[in-house]
Structures are given as structure tokens and as C-alpha cells.
Design an enzyme around this catalytic site. Structure first.
Site, PDB file in Angstrom:
ATOM      1  CG  HIS A   1       1.457  -7.504  -0.226  1.00  0.00           C
ATOM      2  ND1 HIS A   1       1.309  -6.861   0.982  1.00  0.00           N
ATOM      3  CD2 HIS A   1       1.793  -8.780   0.068  1.00  0.00           C
ATOM      4  CE1 HIS A   1       1.552  -7.717   1.958  1.00  0.00           C
ATOM      5  NE2 HIS A   1       1.840  -8.897   1.435  1.00  0.00           N
TER       6      HIS A   1
ATOM      7  CG  HIS B   1       1.808  -0.900   0.784  1.00  0.00           C
ATOM      8  ND1 HIS B   1       2.359   0.362   0.622  1.00  0.00           N
ATOM      9  CD2 HIS B   1       1.235  -1.203  -0.416  1.00  0.00           C
ATOM     10  CE1 HIS B   1       2.125   0.795  -0.600  1.00  0.00           C
ATOM     11  NE2 HIS B   1       1.451  -0.142  -1.268  1.00  0.00           N
TER      12      HIS B   1
ATOM     13  CB  CYS C   1       5.819   3.502   1.074  1.00  0.00           C
ATOM     14  SG  CYS C   1       4.008   3.515   1.119  1.00  0.00           S
TER      15      CYS C   1
ATOM     16  CB  CYS D   1       5.083   1.691   4.451  1.00  0.00           C
ATOM     17  SG  CYS D   1       4.497   0.400   3.358  1.00  0.00           S
TER      18      CYS D   1
ATOM     19  N   GLY E   1      -1.731 -13.707   8.704  1.00  0.00           N
ATOM     20  CA  GLY E   1      -0.312 -13.762   8.361  1.00  0.00           C
ATOM     21  C   GLY E   1       0.210 -12.548   7.620  1.00  0.00           C
TER      22      GLY E   1
ATOM     23  CG  ASN F   1      -1.329 -13.606   3.668  1.00  0.00           C
ATOM     24  OD1 ASN F   1      -2.072 -14.561   3.457  1.00  0.00           O
ATOM     25  ND2 ASN F   1      -0.025 -13.681   3.534  1.00  0.00           N
TER      26      ASN F   1
ATOM     27  CG  HIS G   1       0.463   3.203   2.809  1.00  0.00           C
ATOM     28  ND1 HIS G   1       1.428   2.245   3.041  1.00  0.00           N
ATOM     29  CD2 HIS G   1      -0.276   3.274   3.941  1.00  0.00           C
ATOM     30  CE1 HIS G   1       1.269   1.767   4.268  1.00  0.00           C
ATOM     31  NE2 HIS G   1       0.248   2.389   4.840  1.00  0.00           N
TER      32      HIS G   1
HETATM   33  P1  AMP Z   1       2.557 -10.802   3.875  1.00  0.00           P
HETATM   34  O1  AMP Z   1       2.969 -11.809   4.909  1.00  0.00           O
HETATM   35  O2  AMP Z   1       1.361 -11.213   3.097  1.00  0.00           O
HETATM   36  O3  AMP Z   1       2.424  -9.418   4.473  1.00  0.00           O
HETATM   37  O4  AMP Z   1       3.728 -10.781   2.821  1.00  0.00           O
HETATM   38  C1  AMP Z   1       4.831  -9.941   2.913  1.00  0.00           C
HETATM   39  C2  AMP Z   1       5.858 -10.490   1.970  1.00  0.00           C
HETATM   40  O5  AMP Z   1       6.795  -9.483   1.708  1.00  0.00           O
HETATM   41  C3  AMP Z   1       6.631 -11.706   2.515  1.00  0.00           C
HETATM   42  O6  AMP Z   1       6.422 -12.817   1.649  1.00  0.00           O
HETATM   43  C4  AMP Z   1       8.082 -11.222   2.524  1.00  0.00           C
HETATM   44  O7  AMP Z   1       8.995 -12.234   2.141  1.00  0.00           O
HETATM   45  C5  AMP Z   1       8.041 -10.091   1.525  1.00  0.00           C
HETATM   46  N1  AMP Z   1       9.042  -9.055   1.699  1.00  0.00           N
HETATM   47  C6  AMP Z   1       9.358  -8.399   2.843  1.00  0.00           C
HETATM   48  N2  AMP Z   1      10.318  -7.485   2.609  1.00  0.00           N
HETATM   49  C7  AMP Z   1      10.603  -7.543   1.285  1.00  0.00           C
HETATM   50  C8  AMP Z   1      11.510  -6.864   0.424  1.00  0.00           C
HETATM   51  N3  AMP Z   1      12.322  -5.902   0.882  1.00  0.00           N
HETATM   52  N4  AMP Z   1      11.551  -7.197  -0.877  1.00  0.00           N
HETATM   53  C9  AMP Z   1      10.742  -8.174  -1.353  1.00  0.00           C
HETATM   54  N5  AMP Z   1       9.855  -8.845  -0.597  1.00  0.00           N
HETATM   55  C10 AMP Z   1       9.790  -8.549   0.707  1.00  0.00           C
HETATM   56 ZN    ZN Z   2       3.109   1.626   2.051  1.00  0.00          ZN
END
Ligand code: AMP
Ligand code: ZN
Length: 115
Positions: free
Chosen positions: A101, A99, A8, A5, A94, A88, A47
């Protein structure tokens, strides 16, 4: 913690991030691909794959998460002008990182429509 992940790994410090806020339960860092001038992800350290995986035990992360959202809004300067919080839940909505957020978006005038 889940092995594969990405969030994580950020929590463990194995992948760099631009940290905005952290406490015992939560980390908040800038989204790598921002959709607005302010785009911060507020992430419970535990997680939990998505909102659908909340249960009677782990739902306690919601309180520190919401507290952290307010702190992030203050830190990034959008608390007064207003901001949008998006979660989301599931691939159909989407969700790409499995994990839980919260997206905190601001710094731009937003319309009333969500979609
Ligand atoms: P979601 O589509 O709601 O799962 O959002 C995941 C978000 O994580 C997206 O907006 C990505 O741009 C962001 N994301 C993915 N990898 C990273 C990372 N290493 N650092 C910061 N943001 C990230
Ligand atoms: Zn995680």
C-alpha cells in the site's frame, strides 16, 4: 486474496472502510489512524505482501497504483499544494499490514526532511 489479511477483507467488503476511490485494480480508503489531515491508503487489489514481492508479472500493478495516487490527490484537494507518498517495506521500515500500500499524506505543510 489472503485469508487473514485486513486489506483483502476491506477489498472484499468484509470490513468497512471510508472509500475515496476505486477502479478495477485499486482501492483507496482513509487511514483509520491518520498522520495528517489527508491520509489515504492506495492499495492494489491483488495481494502482494510488499515492494519486495514485486516480480515481472505483478509489477504491472504499479502503473494503476500511481494513476490512482494522482486521482486521490485531486479528489482530496492536495494535488496543487503538494503531498507525500510513502511505502513502508518490511517490518524494519514500520510495515504493519503485509499487503502492499501507498500512504498519500497531505493537507499540512511538510518539511524537507523525510526522517
Ligand atoms: P503500514 O505501517 O505502512 O503497514 O501502514 C498500515 C496502515 O494501515 C496504518 O497507517 C494503519 O493506521 C492503517 N490501517 C490499519 N487497519 C486499517 C483499517 N481497518 N482501515 C484503515 N486503515 C487501517
Ligand atoms: Zn491482502
Amino acid at each position: 486474496m489472503a485469508d487473514n489479511c485486513i486489506f483483502c477483507k476491506i477489498i472484499k467488503g468484509e470490513i468497512p472502510s471510508t472509500k475515496v476511490y476505486e477502479d478495477e485494480d485499486i482501492i483507496a480508503f482513509k487511514d483509520i489512524n491518520p498522520a495528517a489531515p489527508v491520509h489515504v491508503l492506495v492499495v492494489p487489489k491483488q495481494h502482494i505482501e510488499s515492494l519486495e514481492e514485486l516480480d515481472e508479472e505483478n509489477i504491472k500493478v504499479v502503473v494503476p497504483a500511481h494513476r490512482a495516487i494522482k486521482k486521490v490527490a485531486e479528489i482530496t484537494g492536495v494535488a496543487d499544494q503538494g503531498y507525500r507518498v510513502i511505502v513502508n517495506c518490511g517490518e524494519g521500515a514500520g510495515q504493519t499490514v503485509m499487503h502492499l500500500h501507498y500512504h498519500v499524506l497531505g493537507g499540512v505543510k511538510m518539511g524537507e526532511k523525510i526522517l
